[in-house]
Design a protein around this motif. Sequence first.
Motif, PDB file in Angstrom:
ATOM      1  N   VAL A  40      -9.798   6.345  32.705  1.00  0.00           N
ATOM      2  CA  VAL A  40     -10.804   6.971  31.837  1.00  0.00           C
ATOM      3  C   VAL A  40     -10.154   7.934  30.837  1.00  0.00           C
ATOM      4  N   PHE A  41      -9.179   8.696  31.299  1.00  0.00           N
ATOM      5  CA  PHE A  41      -8.536   9.664  30.393  1.00  0.00           C
ATOM      6  C   PHE A  41      -7.040   9.372  30.269  1.00  0.00           C
ATOM      7  N   ALA A  42      -6.709   8.102  30.112  1.00  0.00           N
ATOM      8  CA  ALA A  42      -5.286   7.733  30.170  1.00  0.00           C
ATOM      9  C   ALA A  42      -4.709   7.320  28.811  1.00  0.00           C
ATOM     10  N   SER A 106      -8.288  19.988  24.775  1.00  0.00           N
ATOM     11  CA  SER A 106      -9.229  19.766  25.872  1.00  0.00           C
ATOM     12  C   SER A 106      -9.468  18.256  25.953  1.00  0.00           C
ATOM     13  N   ARG A 107     -10.699  17.828  25.904  1.00  0.00           N
ATOM     14  CA  ARG A 107     -11.012  16.398  25.842  1.00  0.00           C
ATOM     15  C   ARG A 107     -12.198  16.236  24.893  1.00  0.00           C
ATOM     16  N   ASP A 108     -12.611  15.023  24.656  1.00  0.00           N
ATOM     17  CA  ASP A 108     -13.780  14.750  23.812  1.00  0.00           C
ATOM     18  C   ASP A 108     -13.643  15.389  22.436  1.00  0.00           C
ATOM     19  N   HIS A 144     -15.300   4.290  27.154  1.00  0.00           N
ATOM     20  CA  HIS A 144     -15.364   5.710  26.806  1.00  0.00           C
ATOM     21  C   HIS A 144     -15.754   6.548  28.035  1.00  0.00           C
ATOM     22  N   ASN A 145     -16.270   7.738  27.812  1.00  0.00           N
ATOM     23  CA  ASN A 145     -16.784   8.560  28.900  1.00  0.00           C
ATOM     24  C   ASN A 145     -17.810   9.523  28.326  1.00  0.00           C
ATOM     25  N   GLU A 146     -19.021   9.415  28.810  1.00  0.00           N
ATOM     26  CA  GLU A 146     -20.073  10.377  28.449  1.00  0.00           C
ATOM     27  C   GLU A 146     -20.095  10.684  26.953  1.00  0.00           C
ATOM     28  N   TYR A 147     -20.460   9.691  26.154  1.00  0.00           N
ATOM     29  CA  TYR A 147     -20.592   9.952  24.714  1.00  0.00           C
ATOM     30  C   TYR A 147     -21.446  11.195  24.504  1.00  0.00           C
ATOM     31  N   THR A 241     -21.195   2.038  29.576  1.00  0.00           N
ATOM     32  CA  THR A 241     -20.615   3.361  29.358  1.00  0.00           C
ATOM     33  C   THR A 241     -21.415   4.316  30.219  1.00  0.00           C
ATOM     34  N   ASN A 242     -20.788   5.374  30.697  1.00  0.00           N
ATOM     35  CA  ASN A 242     -21.518   6.258  31.614  1.00  0.00           C
ATOM     36  C   ASN A 242     -22.336   7.296  30.848  1.00  0.00           C
ATOM     37  N   PHE A 243     -23.615   7.378  31.194  1.00  0.00           N
ATOM     38  CA  PHE A 243     -24.530   8.324  30.558  1.00  0.00           C
ATOM     39  C   PHE A 243     -24.424   9.679  31.242  1.00  0.00           C
ATOM     40  N   VAL A 265     -24.841   5.960  35.335  1.00  0.00           N
ATOM     41  CA  VAL A 265     -25.281   7.348  35.160  1.00  0.00           C
ATOM     42  C   VAL A 265     -24.406   8.289  35.970  1.00  0.00           C
ATOM     43  N   ASP A 266     -24.047   9.399  35.344  1.00  0.00           N
ATOM     44  CA  ASP A 266     -23.363  10.492  36.038  1.00  0.00           C
ATOM     45  C   ASP A 266     -24.426  11.508  36.395  1.00  0.00           C
ATOM     46  N   HIS A 267     -24.384  12.016  37.603  1.00  0.00           N
ATOM     47  CA  HIS A 267     -25.402  13.019  37.934  1.00  0.00           C
ATOM     48  C   HIS A 267     -24.860  14.079  38.867  1.00  0.00           C
ATOM     49  N   TYR A 268     -25.087  15.316  38.456  1.00  0.00           N
ATOM     50  CA  TYR A 268     -24.647  16.475  39.230  1.00  0.00           C
ATOM     51  C   TYR A 268     -25.831  17.415  39.371  1.00  0.00           C
ATOM     52  N   PRO A 269     -26.534  17.406  40.513  1.00  0.00           N
ATOM     53  CA  PRO A 269     -27.668  18.330  40.663  1.00  0.00           C
ATOM     54  C   PRO A 269     -27.203  19.767  40.449  1.00  0.00           C
ATOM     55  N   VAL A 301     -22.533   6.256  38.764  1.00  0.00           N
ATOM     56  CA  VAL A 301     -21.081   6.090  38.656  1.00  0.00           C
ATOM     57  C   VAL A 301     -20.313   7.388  38.856  1.00  0.00           C
ATOM     58  N   GLU A 302     -21.010   8.517  38.796  1.00  0.00           N
ATOM     59  CA  GLU A 302     -20.324   9.783  39.080  1.00  0.00           C
ATOM     60  C   GLU A 302     -21.275  10.733  39.772  1.00  0.00           C
ATOM     61  N   SER A 303     -20.775  11.401  40.788  1.00  0.00           N
ATOM     62  CA  SER A 303     -21.463  12.534  41.400  1.00  0.00           C
ATOM     63  C   SER A 303     -20.373  13.304  42.144  1.00  0.00           C
ATOM     64  N   PHE A 339     -18.275   8.321  42.724  1.00  0.00           N
ATOM     65  CA  PHE A 339     -18.023   9.759  42.687  1.00  0.00           C
ATOM     66  C   PHE A 339     -16.964  10.120  41.660  1.00  0.00           C
ATOM     67  N   PHE A 340     -17.094  11.324  41.169  1.00  0.00           N
ATOM     68  CA  PHE A 340     -15.980  11.935  40.467  1.00  0.00           C
ATOM     69  C   PHE A 340     -15.397  12.931  41.447  1.00  0.00           C
ATOM     70  N   GLN A 341     -14.373  12.574  42.062  1.00  0.00           N
ATOM     71  CA  GLN A 341     -13.365  11.604  41.775  1.00  0.00           C
ATOM     72  C   GLN A 341     -12.732  11.153  43.091  1.00  0.00           C
ATOM     73  N   ALA A 349      -7.581  20.958  34.030  1.00  0.00           N
ATOM     74  CA  ALA A 349      -8.771  21.806  33.902  1.00  0.00           C
ATOM     75  C   ALA A 349      -9.728  21.650  35.091  1.00  0.00           C
ATOM     76  N   GLU A 350      -9.747  20.458  35.690  1.00  0.00           N
ATOM     77  CA  GLU A 350     -10.699  20.239  36.780  1.00  0.00           C
ATOM     78  C   GLU A 350      -9.998  20.161  38.142  1.00  0.00           C
ATOM     79  N   ARG A 351      -8.946  20.988  38.307  1.00  0.00           N
ATOM     80  CA  ARG A 351      -8.172  20.944  39.563  1.00  0.00           C
ATOM     81  C   ARG A 351      -9.006  21.369  40.757  1.00  0.00           C
ATOM     82  N   TRP A 352     -10.111  22.096  40.523  1.00  0.00           N
ATOM     83  CA  TRP A 352     -10.936  22.527  41.650  1.00  0.00           C
ATOM     84  C   TRP A 352     -12.197  21.684  41.823  1.00  0.00           C
ATOM     85  N   HIS A 353     -12.293  20.606  41.059  1.00  0.00           N
ATOM     86  CA  HIS A 353     -13.455  19.734  41.263  1.00  0.00           C
ATOM     87  C   HIS A 353     -13.271  18.966  42.563  1.00  0.00           C
ATOM     88  N   SER A 354     -14.364  18.734  43.265  1.00  0.00           N
ATOM     89  CA  SER A 354     -14.224  18.081  44.569  1.00  0.00           C
ATOM     90  C   SER A 354     -13.866  16.609  44.418  1.00  0.00           C
TER      91      SER A 354
HETATM   92  C1  GLA Z   1     -18.322  14.472  33.996  1.00  0.00           C
HETATM   93  C2  GLA Z   1     -17.123  13.696  33.523  1.00  0.00           C
HETATM   94  C3  GLA Z   1     -15.978  13.755  34.461  1.00  0.00           C
HETATM   95  C4  GLA Z   1     -15.816  15.110  35.059  1.00  0.00           C
HETATM   96  C5  GLA Z   1     -17.086  15.507  35.728  1.00  0.00           C
HETATM   97  C6  GLA Z   1     -16.985  16.861  36.393  1.00  0.00           C
HETATM   98  O1  GLA Z   1     -19.298  13.762  34.579  1.00  0.00           O
HETATM   99  O2  GLA Z   1     -17.408  12.369  33.201  1.00  0.00           O
HETATM  100  O3  GLA Z   1     -14.826  13.375  33.750  1.00  0.00           O
HETATM  101  O4  GLA Z   1     -15.504  16.023  34.057  1.00  0.00           O
HETATM  102  O5  GLA Z   1     -18.082  15.587  34.763  1.00  0.00           O
HETATM  103  O6  GLA Z   1     -18.184  17.209  36.987  1.00  0.00           O
END
Ligand code: GLA
Length: 667
Positions: A40-42, A106-108, A144-147, A241-243, A265-269, A301-303, A339-341, A349-354
């Motif tokens: 995704v980010f390569a 950063s990204r995006d 892509h990722n999350e336009y 593409t992931n929304f 869909v990416d979703h993070y409550p 596709v992501e949580s 899941f991410f990831q 930047a996201e070293r502490w993401h689960s």
């Molecule tokens: C989004 C992004 C991922 C990541 C997660 C973190 O959904 O697509 O790359 O940054 O958020 O929650």
Amino acid sequence: MRGGPWFGGDYNPEQWPAEVWTEDADLMRRAGVNLVSLGVFAWSRLEPAPGRFTFDWLDRAMDLLAGAGVGVALATPTASPPPWFSLAHPDALPVTAGGVRLSHGSRDTYCASAPAYRDAARRIAGALADRYAGHPALAMWHVHNEYGTICHCDHAAGAFRRWLRRRYGGLDALNEAWTTAFWSQHYADWSQILPPRATQYLPNPAQVLDFRRFWSDELLRAYTEQRDLLRAATPGTPVTTNFVFGGWVPVDHARWAAEVDVVAVDHYPADPGAGAPEEIAFAANLARCWGDRHGRPWLLVESAPNLIYTGDRMHTKEPGRLKRHALGYVARGSRGAMFFQWRAPRGGAERWHSALVPHAGADSRVYREAVDLGAALGRLGEAAGEPVAADVAVLWDAPSWWALQAPGLPSTHIDYLDAVRAVHRAFWRAGSTVDFAVAGTALDRYRMVVVPNHYLMPDAVAERLRAFAAGGGHLVVTYLSGIADECGRVRLGGYPGALRDVLGIRVEEFHPQPPDATVPLSGGLTGRLWRETVYLAGAAAVEYYTEDGGAEGSGAAGGGAAITRHGTAWYVSTALDDDSYRRLLTRVATEAGVAPAPSGTPAGVEVVRRGRYLFLLNHTAEPAEIPATGVELLTGEPVTGCLTVPPGEVAVLRQPGGAAVAGPPPH
Ligand code: GLA
């Protein structure tokens, strides 16, 4: 999209040495992972210099995954251009409304209207398609990722003007639609039109709204041109593409759903506590209905596997939540849970993401729970394609959301998402599954349609609602719906202009309330934020504003109608509180003959029907006893008469012939 349920997450082997890859493949196999989003980010590792591709590492990763039986949703890495690109093409860096050109780091960080960016994006996507078409691991394309990145630069301005020409044909129509007679904004030449850049005082709301519509279409073009070349190379492979969902996102997902093969869909409550399951239900119902409208399946596709971030800190998910939450999406139609990831990174930047494999490694609670979830999903294959059915639809309209974010509205406390969520929450608490209806959804299959804060209402939508009510459907419209046309121009002659006739009312004045005020109504109901002076023009009053409470506007509206009905068309002129909403909507649903929610379940246990299957999610700390008969899929055990769902656990019941569980209503 065949197969599933899918289980996995974002996988970033480029961050790790070879021995970790070998361990990853082994751990994935043990956890039942069958799909990963790769690359995704390569971009900077795939094209370290313009036109020089280094696919060797990706070849090895694809081969390794194929050998481990793991499918790949292969990403085009276009969300994060490499440093060389940004330095070579500074005009492709995004510009904020305030005129600041952002830097790489950063990204995006790209402008979707910049020709250099679009060319480079097509080039890397095309190279990936050429290389991996026919690779046994390739299961899907993840473009892509999350336009979402917005830009206000000159490239964006040019594309905006072209879009406006297509929409309006001529400047006269644009001047009319944008009401440019106000504040001397009349445009005499297309070149005078700009994106809504920072300006002295309130911007033109129609310009702001159209820019957001345009940007959704502009990003969609960036997506479809990649999709088309991927499809041409691999006609049988789904492309998506992931929304991402949020008030800042300039994407009308309901429209985009027509262009993807799978609604991803990416979703993070946002709520770490008891509110999370309702958020999950909301997102899942939206995603399903975006897809259903175009005959597309949907997939989470992501949580987050473990931590929920609430702005100030991260909250740990207690044991069991990983599976329970994941199956909340699956219950509402998701073809799996991703899941991410996969593996938590050491840096970045996201070293502490689960992650499914946390920093602690595989000898960890989270990885063990991932294994447990993988096993559970593996037992749900027979339910993977089952439909979710609802009798009630809630209208969803991204442009109304955007229009209600504009400055210069009667109250800054009106929030479209809150208004829709309040309706959804009422049904969720009553145990009912709802659909979201979007433009073009056939309404006649529903018994009841709720229209919350549908501020922009084109004539065609009003006509569909009129026809729905005329056909005997129960229509519930809330304040601020039907007020304006699709350009945001107020409809004249009394509110709610587009729906006065069907609702049999006429509103002359509204009275926005302080955010902490309570608006008391008859029948023990209460409202908030808003009240109106409603005149009956055929409708009957169902509930009234009461005189007490001293809310602002009570002099004008006190004693007047607050909730009305005109045949089967109901109007709610305030923002009801949760309990009042639940009572009103339950009353209308009963009249409408909406099938009651599956009954016999204790409070705190969520029950969702998916075809012949009942998903039972016990969000409480107590075992739940539910009258039921069938086979529980996660254990394989037959159930005769009573099913016990342990605290925090999930059961999935295959019912004989799809009968409902018996007993009294849950709440
Ligand atoms: C989004 C992004 C991922 C990541 C997660 C973190 O959904 O697509 O790359 O940054 O958020 O929650």
